[in-house]
Design an enzyme around this catalytic site. Structure first.
Site, short mmCIF file in Angstrom:
data_model
loop_
_atom_site.label_atom_id
_atom_site.label_comp_id
_atom_site.label_asym_id
_atom_site.label_seq_id
_atom_site.Cartn_x
_atom_site.Cartn_y
_atom_site.Cartn_z
N SER A 139 0.86 -1.18 0.00
CA SER A 139 0.00 0.00 0.00
C SER A 139 0.89 1.23 0.00
CB SER A 139 -0.89 -0.02 1.25
OG SER A 139 -1.60 1.19 1.38
N LYS A 165 -1.38 -1.05 -4.22
CA LYS A 165 -2.54 -0.24 -3.83
C LYS A 165 -2.08 1.20 -3.70
CE LYS A 165 -4.79 0.23 0.67
NZ LYS A 165 -5.38 -0.54 1.78
N LYS A 167 -3.00 5.08 -2.57
CA LYS A 167 -3.89 5.95 -1.82
C LYS A 167 -4.26 7.11 -2.74
CE LYS A 167 -3.93 4.06 2.32
NZ LYS A 167 -5.17 3.66 2.98
N ASP A 192 -7.30 3.13 -2.82
CA ASP A 192 -7.98 3.26 -1.52
C ASP A 192 -8.20 4.75 -1.26
OD1 ASP A 192 -8.91 3.14 1.06
OD2 ASP A 192 -7.17 2.10 1.91
N GLU A 217 -11.23 0.77 -2.85
CA GLU A 217 -11.47 0.57 -1.41
C GLU A 217 -12.07 1.82 -0.78
OE1 GLU A 217 -7.96 -0.99 0.48
OE2 GLU A 217 -8.70 -0.60 2.50
N ASP A 242 -13.66 -1.13 3.89
CA ASP A 242 -12.68 -1.21 4.97
C ASP A 242 -13.32 -0.55 6.21
OD1 ASP A 242 -10.57 -0.75 6.73
OD2 ASP A 242 -9.22 0.14 5.28
N LYS A 266 -9.44 -6.47 8.87
CA LYS A 266 -8.32 -6.13 9.75
C LYS A 266 -8.72 -6.60 11.14
CE LYS A 266 -7.02 -1.91 7.25
NZ LYS A 266 -6.95 -0.43 7.29
N GLY A 294 -3.93 -3.68 6.48
CA GLY A 294 -2.85 -3.39 7.42
C GLY A 294 -3.06 -2.06 8.11
O1 OSB Z 1 -6.98 2.29 4.84
O2 OSB Z 1 -5.95 0.46 4.73
C1 OSB Z 1 -6.02 1.62 5.12
C2 OSB Z 1 -2.71 2.60 6.79
C3 OSB Z 1 -3.18 3.37 7.84
C4 OSB Z 1 -4.53 3.55 7.99
C5 OSB Z 1 -5.43 3.00 7.07
C6 OSB Z 1 -4.96 2.23 6.03
C7 OSB Z 1 -3.57 2.05 5.87
C8 OSB Z 1 -2.97 1.35 4.75
C9 OSB Z 1 -1.60 0.76 4.99
O3 OSB Z 1 -3.46 1.26 3.66
C10 OSB Z 1 -1.60 -0.71 5.03
C11 OSB Z 1 -0.29 -1.25 5.55
O4 OSB Z 1 0.65 -1.31 4.77
O5 OSB Z 1 -0.22 -1.59 6.75
MG MG Z 2 -8.26 1.13 3.63
#
Ligand code: OSB
Ligand code: MG
Length: 375
Positions: A139, A165, A167, A192, A217, A242, A266, A294
């Site tokens: 991510s 992924k 952001k 995401d 996402e 999520d 999660k 994560g």
């Molecule tokens: O939305 O999945 C999410 C990190 C912090 C808060 C929310 C998210 C995330 C990530 C990182 O997308 C996922 C990771 O590499 O741990």
């Molecule tokens: Mg997410």
């Protein structure tokens, strides 16, 4: 079944610097501030869990401080209240406390590890995991420029990660995607939005269909199942939820309404392994693919994520990247490593990794101990 009596709980508060700041539509994380929960039973067997709430309630309402409050004032007393024989009973006991899922998951996770250690089995096996390796992606946070982003993607693709992924947020979405797709036409790619859009953006959101994404996402509000269903009915790209999914009941709502076609699980967000398994089993029965998200976890939380991701319905690559993607040095030995886009499920008992106490103490800013006076 033998009785488990929790004699001692230790909360280690750690701050670990992230190798690179991580930016989402709601804010930027520079370091990871969290608790390692250590539990010890009547035989001296230990178990470890990790809290995943961030210092600011951007992602859900929980924070590092609310986790501390709930764990200290309510969850530890419930643990000390009476012996139990199985971690699922701890999950049930915690139901008397509303929500605060990340606090619950940290403590319940430590109990699962302890239980697996007592059984001398890997946690993944204890919870019914079937896989030996987990496919993983990465991510990537919002970057200052698309050229920087392309460089980071190239590096992760070379390392072997199975999907990327990105952001996104309004204004840093379609143009970025167009350029990334030009450079990586066949890369398994997803985005995401962390709730950065509303239905007013529907025309823009429909254009995401042009980039053959694996999924989008959490495009809309964290609590809006209806609008996600409206959006999904007009998109070819599957929506993955999520932030909307905190419980088994949320999962049923989302699937019944057609709010998504994929679910990100999660352990922290849903209150622990017991609930995560229940959500997994329901998704399996409804043929909804799931994958493991994560929270920039350190090694203990990462190990718990790997255990849950070994369940059969986790059919899409997770965000559970290797330790070295986040930290110069992790708190477990060995660290989590990735080879050819996969992470091996450890075969040792419990979470399957040892605590690196030297590293843990280096990152530790506070330590509190509770002894069970009743037991
Ligand atoms: O939305 O999945 C999410 C990190 C912090 C808060 C929310 C998210 C995330 C990530 C990182 O997308 C996922 C990771 O590499 O741990
Ligand atoms: Mg997410």
């Amino acid at each position: 079944m033998s009785e488990i009596v929790i004699k001692k709980v230790i909360l280690h508060r750690l701050v670990m610097q992230l190798k690179n700041p991580f930016s989402t539509s709601f804010g930027t994380f520079k370091d990871k501030d969290f608790f390692i929960v250590e539990v010890v039973d009547q035989h001296g067997t230990q178990g470890f869990g990790e809290s995943v709430a961030f210092p600011v309630p951007w992602y859900t309402e929980e924070t590092v401080e609310t986790n501390a409050h709930v764990i200290e004032s309510f969850l530890i007393p419930l643990l000390f209240d009476a012996p139990f024989t199985h971690p699922e009973q701890v999950g049930q006991r915690f139901q008397s406390i509303r929500r605060n899922n990340m606090a619950k998951a940290a403590v319940e996770g430590a109990i699962w590890d302890l239980y697996a250690n007592r059984s001398n089995l890997p946690l993944a096996k204890v919870i019914g995991g079937t896989k030996q390796t987990i496919d993983v992606g990465v991510s990537i946070g919002i970057q200052s420029s698309t050229s920087k982003l392309v460089e980071i993607i190239s590096q992760h693709v070379q390392e072997g990660y199975k999907r990327v992924k990105l952001k996104i947020k309004p204004g840093q979405d379609l143009e970025v995607l167009a350029e990334v797709r030009k450079k990586f036409p066949n890369l398994p790619l997803m985005v995401d939005a962390n709730s950065a859009y509303t239905l007013k953006d529907i025309d823009r959101l429909k254009e995401f269909d042009n980039f053959h994404l694996q999924m989008i996402e959490q495009p809309l509000a964290h609590d809006d199942f209806i609008d996600h269903a409206k959006l999904q009915s007009q998109l070819e790209t599957p929506i993955c939820l999520d932030e909307s999914i905190h419980t088994y009941s949320d999962t049923k709502t989302a699937i019944a309404l057609g709010s998504c076609r994929i679910i990100n699980i999660k352990v922290g967000r849903v209150g622990g392994i017991t609930e995560a398994k229940k959500i997994h089993d329901y998704c399996a029965s409804r043929k909804i693919p799931v994958w493991c998200g994560g929270m920039l976890e350190a090694g203990v939380g990462r190990a718990h994520s790997l255990a849950i991701a070994s369940l059969p319905q986790f059919t899409l690559p997770g965000d559970t990247s290797a330790s070295n993607r986040y930290f110069a040095k992790d708190i477990i030995r060995p660290e989590v490593t990735m080879t050819n886009g996969t992470v091996q499920i450890p075969m040792q008992a419990g979470i399957g990794y040892q605590i690196d106490w030297e590293a843990l103490e280096e990152y530790r800013i506070d330590k509190k101990v509770w002894n069970n006076m009743e037991a």
